[in-house]
Write a protein that holds these residues in place. Sequence first.
Motif, PDB file in Angstrom:
ATOM      1  N   ALA A  49      -0.925   9.080   6.896  1.00  0.00           N
ATOM      2  CA  ALA A  49      -1.526   8.489   5.891  1.00  0.00           C
ATOM      3  C   ALA A  49      -1.380   7.082   6.113  1.00  0.00           C
ATOM      4  O   ALA A  49      -1.752   6.076   5.555  1.00  0.00           O
ATOM      5  CB  ALA A  49       0.124   8.861   4.713  1.00  0.00           C
ATOM      6  N   GLN A  50      -0.506   6.533   6.709  1.00  0.00           N
ATOM      7  CA  GLN A  50      -0.669   5.079   6.480  1.00  0.00           C
ATOM      8  C   GLN A  50      -2.037   4.534   7.130  1.00  0.00           C
ATOM      9  O   GLN A  50      -2.476   3.419   6.916  1.00  0.00           O
ATOM     10  CB  GLN A  50       0.326   4.338   7.282  1.00  0.00           C
ATOM     11  N   SER A  51      -2.603   6.067   7.946  1.00  0.00           N
ATOM     12  CA  SER A  51      -3.257   4.980   8.788  1.00  0.00           C
ATOM     13  C   SER A  51      -5.294   5.704   7.580  1.00  0.00           C
ATOM     14  O   SER A  51      -5.785   4.727   7.662  1.00  0.00           O
ATOM     15  CB  SER A  51      -4.232   5.873   9.735  1.00  0.00           C
ATOM     16  N   ASP A  52      -4.897   6.638   7.065  1.00  0.00           N
ATOM     17  CA  ASP A  52      -5.869   7.086   6.409  1.00  0.00           C
ATOM     18  C   ASP A  52      -6.187   6.812   5.212  1.00  0.00           C
ATOM     19  O   ASP A  52      -6.548   6.107   4.530  1.00  0.00           O
ATOM     20  CB  ASP A  52      -5.485   8.791   6.227  1.00  0.00           C
ATOM     21  N   ILE A  53      -4.663   6.395   4.573  1.00  0.00           N
ATOM     22  CA  ILE A  53      -4.349   5.658   2.822  1.00  0.00           C
ATOM     23  C   ILE A  53      -4.322   4.736   3.687  1.00  0.00           C
ATOM     24  O   ILE A  53      -4.996   3.748   2.606  1.00  0.00           O
ATOM     25  CB  ILE A  53      -3.533   6.636   2.206  1.00  0.00           C
ATOM     26  N   GLY A  54      -3.064   4.047   3.598  1.00  0.00           N
ATOM     27  CA  GLY A  54      -2.418   2.702   4.036  1.00  0.00           C
ATOM     28  C   GLY A  54      -2.924   1.788   2.523  1.00  0.00           C
ATOM     29  O   GLY A  54      -2.608   2.137   1.729  1.00  0.00           O
ATOM     30  N   VAL A  55      -2.913   0.441   3.015  1.00  0.00           N
ATOM     31  CA  VAL A  55      -2.312   0.055   2.077  1.00  0.00           C
ATOM     32  C   VAL A  55      -4.332  -1.157   2.117  1.00  0.00           C
ATOM     33  O   VAL A  55      -4.170  -1.784   2.983  1.00  0.00           O
ATOM     34  CB  VAL A  55      -1.925  -1.397   2.413  1.00  0.00           C
ATOM     35  N   THR A 242     -18.896 -12.524   1.849  1.00  0.00           N
ATOM     36  CA  THR A 242     -17.772 -12.942  -0.030  1.00  0.00           C
ATOM     37  C   THR A 242     -16.742 -12.904   0.347  1.00  0.00           C
ATOM     38  O   THR A 242     -16.173 -13.703  -0.741  1.00  0.00           O
ATOM     39  CB  THR A 242     -19.199 -12.286  -0.439  1.00  0.00           C
ATOM     40  N   GLU A 243     -16.121 -11.431   0.435  1.00  0.00           N
ATOM     41  CA  GLU A 243     -14.561 -11.184   0.676  1.00  0.00           C
ATOM     42  C   GLU A 243     -14.769  -9.805   2.288  1.00  0.00           C
ATOM     43  O   GLU A 243     -16.016  -9.476   2.612  1.00  0.00           O
ATOM     44  CB  GLU A 243     -14.056 -10.491  -0.410  1.00  0.00           C
ATOM     45  N   ALA A 244     -13.433  -9.947   2.538  1.00  0.00           N
ATOM     46  CA  ALA A 244     -12.657  -8.603   3.258  1.00  0.00           C
ATOM     47  C   ALA A 244     -11.899  -7.825   2.866  1.00  0.00           C
ATOM     48  O   ALA A 244     -10.846  -8.273   2.364  1.00  0.00           O
ATOM     49  CB  ALA A 244     -13.178  -9.386   4.586  1.00  0.00           C
ATOM     50  N   VAL A 245     -12.523  -6.741   3.339  1.00  0.00           N
ATOM     51  CA  VAL A 245     -11.305  -5.623   2.784  1.00  0.00           C
ATOM     52  C   VAL A 245     -10.387  -5.065   4.332  1.00  0.00           C
ATOM     53  O   VAL A 245     -11.091  -4.920   5.273  1.00  0.00           O
ATOM     54  CB  VAL A 245     -12.480  -4.154   2.239  1.00  0.00           C
ATOM     55  N   TYR A 246      -9.096  -5.404   4.363  1.00  0.00           N
ATOM     56  CA  TYR A 246      -8.257  -4.828   5.596  1.00  0.00           C
ATOM     57  C   TYR A 246      -7.681  -3.474   5.115  1.00  0.00           C
ATOM     58  O   TYR A 246      -6.770  -3.821   4.515  1.00  0.00           O
ATOM     59  CB  TYR A 246      -7.630  -5.770   6.366  1.00  0.00           C
ATOM     60  N   ARG A 247      -7.514  -2.415   6.077  1.00  0.00           N
ATOM     61  CA  ARG A 247      -6.722  -1.365   5.619  1.00  0.00           C
ATOM     62  C   ARG A 247      -5.150  -1.654   6.586  1.00  0.00           C
ATOM     63  O   ARG A 247      -5.560  -1.819   7.643  1.00  0.00           O
ATOM     64  CB  ARG A 247      -7.110  -0.399   5.909  1.00  0.00           C
ATOM     65  N   VAL A 248      -4.336  -1.689   6.752  1.00  0.00           N
ATOM     66  CA  VAL A 248      -3.360  -1.557   6.975  1.00  0.00           C
ATOM     67  C   VAL A 248      -1.764  -0.380   7.238  1.00  0.00           C
ATOM     68  O   VAL A 248      -2.541  -0.435   5.781  1.00  0.00           O
ATOM     69  CB  VAL A 248      -2.150  -3.486   7.159  1.00  0.00           C
ATOM     70  N   GLY A 249      -1.563  -0.309   6.994  1.00  0.00           N
ATOM     71  CA  GLY A 249      -0.145   1.007   7.208  1.00  0.00           C
ATOM     72  C   GLY A 249       0.768   0.694   5.983  1.00  0.00           C
ATOM     73  O   GLY A 249       1.409   2.183   5.377  1.00  0.00           O
ATOM     74  N   SER A 250       1.260  -0.576   5.537  1.00  0.00           N
ATOM     75  CA  SER A 250       1.890  -0.442   4.611  1.00  0.00           C
ATOM     76  C   SER A 250       2.479  -1.664   3.729  1.00  0.00           C
ATOM     77  O   SER A 250       1.933  -3.188   3.896  1.00  0.00           O
ATOM     78  CB  SER A 250       3.819  -0.579   4.843  1.00  0.00           C
ATOM     79  N   PRO A 251       2.621  -2.090   3.096  1.00  0.00           N
ATOM     80  CA  PRO A 251       2.534  -3.068   1.753  1.00  0.00           C
ATOM     81  C   PRO A 251       3.966  -4.800   3.510  1.00  0.00           C
ATOM     82  O   PRO A 251       3.137  -5.587   3.008  1.00  0.00           O
ATOM     83  CB  PRO A 251       3.752  -3.632   1.280  1.00  0.00           C
TER      84      PRO A 251
END
Length: 424
Positions: A49-55, A242-251
């Motif tokens: 879930a951290q990999s697929d959903i993440g933050v 302009t902006e960059a989105v990074y998906r990580v595993g947790s807060p």
Amino acid sequence: MNFVKRAGLSLVVRASRTVALLAIFAVICTLLLGGFLLRSAAARQEAAAQSDIGVDVTIGKPAGFTPELADRLGAANVVHRYNPEVAIQAGARDLTPLVSPMPKPGAGASTGAGAGNQSPDSSPDLGPLEVNGVRDSGLLLPFSYGSTKVLQGRGILPEDAGHDVAMVEDRLAAKNRLTVGSVVQARSTDGKHTVPVTVVGVFQDPTPDPPMWTPPHELPGNAVYVPLATARALSTGPLAVTEAVYRVGSPDQADQLTAAADRLLGAGTFSVAVNDKAYRDQVRPIQRVGAFAALIVWVIAGAGALVLGLIVVLQIRERRTELGVLLSMGEKKWKLIGQHVLEMTAVALPAVALATVIGALAGPSAGHALLGPHPAVSASAIRLEPAAVAEVAAIGLGICLVSTVLPGIGILRLHPRSILTDTE
């Protein structure tokens, strides 16, 4: 007689008590195994879930944020996926862009909707298309939230780096009869560079056309998404993210990424927005299930040792005469304790085997009941593993030692004469 042989004979002679102990131990081992299976399943599903959903961590910087810097930040070990976005204007050959149906301010009455189609502002040479260079369009907020949907084909993927492909908006595709596989000759605004791009997807932006005159490149229907390399080939100047989105595993990992951005981009020179709502909604419940499973394991282990310890104490009291006779015959006290340990161990091993069979049969249904309500979790996550069985066997043997050795300390204080005198 050897104490090992005595332990076997004692189990056979006291068959009803042996069966009762086996049933108790099997229940304890089954509950322990269920706790381990649930804990390991929760850990696996949390990682998935951290990999697929993440933050999602969105980083914006007014100036100096290049795709190269975005890539360096995306190489951090806490980042699962990332997407920098750049925006340029471009035109295209043999493509009619969308134009505003409203007259341009300051134009004459004759420049209505029809005349607007012929206005210089709608010419492809002036860059009527809003070309967005991306790495992974699935991380764009409108796409990840589902407000913007891919109707045909697919979005832009990291694997598209080095390929000239595009994803176009449904209104532009309808006007020019573009479908997946169509080739468009994209052209830079200065006319010096032309790049043939293949349409790999058609998306639908729910944003309606503005009710007032709007330049063509600001119309939502003229939006096009391409890989970063294609945007660089069509750009007339250096690219700026302009902006960059990074998906990580947790807060916690979001904080680590922010610290890395401070070192790379300069503290206080960029904005950060952390979106962890999906994480809280779906990952936190899984973590609570895992913590509950770990608590179950320790509670059951403690309760099992206590219950079996009380049973052994009662057995020792009932077998005082037997112990006194053996002591009077010169049997060593440690061998008497060893006999009780062997008896419990002989019951524990088949109990572990029985618990393994029960766990293999009931594990999937238990996983569906406890983890199934969470979208990120499937009941198949509950699966029997040798490591879980080994842990149950180790704890079971530990319970045997605790429940027999501690009560067996009383045997060390026994004296044959006092025992036999009391029983006469």
